[in-house]
Design a protein around this motif. Structure first.
Motif, PDB file in Angstrom:
ATOM      1  N   GLN A 210       0.845  -1.200   0.000  1.00 26.71           N
ATOM      2  CA  GLN A 210       0.000   0.000   0.000  1.00 26.71           C
ATOM      3  C   GLN A 210       0.877   1.246   0.000  1.00 26.71           C
ATOM      4  OE1 GLN A 210      -2.375  -1.785   3.494  1.00 26.71           O
ATOM      5  NE2 GLN A 210      -3.860  -0.385   2.576  1.00 26.71           N
ATOM      6  N   ASP A 211       0.388   2.311  -0.660  1.00 30.39           N
ATOM      7  CA  ASP A 211       1.127   3.571  -0.656  1.00 30.39           C
ATOM      8  C   ASP A 211       0.769   4.388   0.597  1.00 30.39           C
ATOM      9  OD1 ASP A 211      -1.317   4.802  -1.086  1.00 30.39           O
ATOM     10  OD2 ASP A 211      -0.981   5.103  -3.229  1.00 30.39           O
ATOM     11  N   ASP A 212       1.278   5.594   0.670  1.00 28.31           N
ATOM     12  CA  ASP A 212       1.055   6.425   1.859  1.00 28.31           C
ATOM     13  C   ASP A 212      -0.416   6.765   2.078  1.00 28.31           C
ATOM     14  OD1 ASP A 212       3.744   6.373   2.315  1.00 28.31           O
ATOM     15  OD2 ASP A 212       4.139   8.316   1.360  1.00 28.31           O
ATOM     16  N   ASP A 217      -1.193  -1.428  -4.256  1.00 28.85           N
ATOM     17  CA  ASP A 217      -0.361  -1.468  -5.448  1.00 28.85           C
ATOM     18  C   ASP A 217      -0.308  -2.911  -5.940  1.00 28.85           C
ATOM     19  OD1 ASP A 217       1.522  -1.449  -7.404  1.00 28.85           O
ATOM     20  OD2 ASP A 217       3.162  -0.669  -6.161  1.00 28.85           O
ATOM     21  N   ASP A 220       3.006  -4.752  -6.409  1.00 32.00           N
ATOM     22  CA  ASP A 220       3.810  -5.085  -5.226  1.00 32.00           C
ATOM     23  C   ASP A 220       3.136  -6.239  -4.490  1.00 32.00           C
ATOM     24  OD1 ASP A 220       5.365  -5.229  -2.981  1.00 32.00           O
ATOM     25  OD2 ASP A 220       4.717  -3.290  -2.142  1.00 32.00           O
TER      26      ASP A 220
END
Length: 424
Positions: A210-212, A217, A220
């Motif tokens: 996960q992004d910020d 994602d 990933d």
């Protein structure tokens, strides 16, 4: 939840034939709202099977306060999105429906549910995890109705509470002392990612990064990182030592596990709150608690599922439908619904309410939820189930080692995502 995957796989085939542009009816809904302005307002609400009683009083109050007629129909909540695909365009679909949060990403992609305009104060009454489950790319598409996760069921006639191992290693040792081919200690369906993820995640594995902002994602994938492999190696030893019966491999193995527990041939199993009623009716003298700790000191990290109320994109009264969703999901109505249906509410303040804490099952779900991880709600999750389950089954049966099996699973998942969802 145990039947979730079968439905999700069936659903995915249909989903891939649809496109957002082709299915999104939002513009039609706006036009229809104007044409219907002079008619008495009505809402059609799809509630889960045998859960309608929990919202009847709230519906009556909403009708009186808003001069509207609300018709409530019960449907299995995991299949409501499937019915919406046909009933929505036909004009016979609901204004409000309920679904597991892991279906939200697909529903958004297909344009089936409407984005909600919910202020921060309203979002703030729910647990962070439950509210995050309602979001896709930062936008809100539902409000939490209830949460559920797996937990430990144990037979009080076979083990007392003060004898319960607190770690998975403790259950491994206990099982070695009692397993004889007919009776077993601890059992879990660890050849299925829905259950095995609690171990893999506890050691550092994950489905999607996960992004910020919390967005997943799909490029990933952490199912073959060092933590996931360590977790799979730990799982494998239960099978190697013969502590799990060979017959529990495969999705239907859960029926064997539940039967062994009901018959008093298994001391403890991992299952979910959906089995409270069946085990009670079967006369099992059972207790429940959160999942045990792992050898690294971390708790097992099961998937957490969140049921939600959502507004159909085909609704002719979308603003009124959204008002109903906020009303039916508020603290007062969540508490009332829990008292009747026993669905554990997602409202944070209710976690410490005596009406919830006095229930061992609700307490176990609430405690395990602190250590659980959300099931990714993006459409690419469809491509994870079969390859991950296949890898875990080869690990359980000793046909492949964890690294080899998980590397192959991730390669397959990436290939399927590339083929069906394009590059991200």
């Amino acid at each position: 939840m145990k039947k979730f995957k079968k439905y999700f796989c069936l659903m995915s085939g249909v989903a891939l034939t649809l496109s957002l542009a082709a299915c999104g009816p939002q513009d039609d809904a706006k036009g229809g709202d104007t044409k219907e302005a002079d008619k008495p307002k009505e809402l059609l609400v799809w509630e889960d099977i045998m859960k309608g009683e929990g919202i009847k009083d709230a519906i009556a109050k909403f009708e009186k306060e808003n001069d509207v007629k609300v018709k409530m129909v019960e449907k299995q909540y995991t299949k409501q999105i499937e019915d919406l695909r046909l009933d929505g365009p036909a004009g016979t679909g609901p204004d409000v429906l309920t679904m597991p949060s892991d279906q939200i990403g697909t529903a958004v992609t297909e344009g089936l549910i409407k984005e909600l305009d919910v202020d921060d104060a309203t979002q703030g009454i729910y647990t962070e995890a439950a509210m995050d489950a309602q979001k896709v790319e930062g936008k809100v598409y539902g409000l939490p109705k209830a949460v559920e996760t797996t937990m430990l069921f144990y037979n009080k006639d076979l083990i007392s509470e003060d004898q319960l191992p607190t770690t998975l290693e403790g259950w491994y040792d206990y099982s070695k002392g009692v397993a004889n081919g007919e009776k077993f200690g601890f059992l879990a369906l660890f050849d299925q990612i829905y259950y095995a993820n609690s171990v893999l995640s506890g050691y550092g594995g994950y489905i999607f990064g996960q992004d910020d902002n919390g967005s997943y994602d799909p490029t990933d994938i952490g199912l073959n990182n060092a933590g996931a492999i360590e977790g799979a190696q730990y799982i494998q030893k239960f099978y190697k030592e013969g502590l799990f019966p060979a017959g529990i491999v495969g999705e239907q193995g859960i029926n064997v596990i539940e039967s062994l527990f009901t018959e008093g041939k298994a001391t403890a199993i991992i299952s979910g709150p959906w089995n409270i009623e069946p085990f009670t009716k079967a006369g099992v003298n059972f207790g429940v608690q959160k999942l045990p700790e792992l050898g690294n000191g971390k708790n097992m990290q099961a998937f957490i599922g969140v049921k939600s109320y959502n507004v159909s994109s085909y609704s002719k009264n979308p603003e009124l439908a959204e008002k109903f969703v906020e009303f039916i999901s508020n603290e007062e109505n969540s508490k009332t619904r829990y008292e009747i249906t026993k669905e554990v509410p997602a409202v944070a303040s209710l976690a410490n309410d005596p009406v919830v804490t006095e229930s061992p099952a609700a307490k176990a779900v609430a405690e395990q939820s602190k250590f659980s991880v959300l099931m990714p709600n993006i459409p690419q999750m469809n491509e994870v189930w079969a390859p991950a389950d296949s890898a875990l089954q080869t690990i359980a049966t000793g046909k492949a080692q964890p690294k080899e099996a998980l590397d192959q699973a991730v390669e397959t998942i990436k290939g399927q995502i590339e083929a069906k969802h394009g590059k991200k």
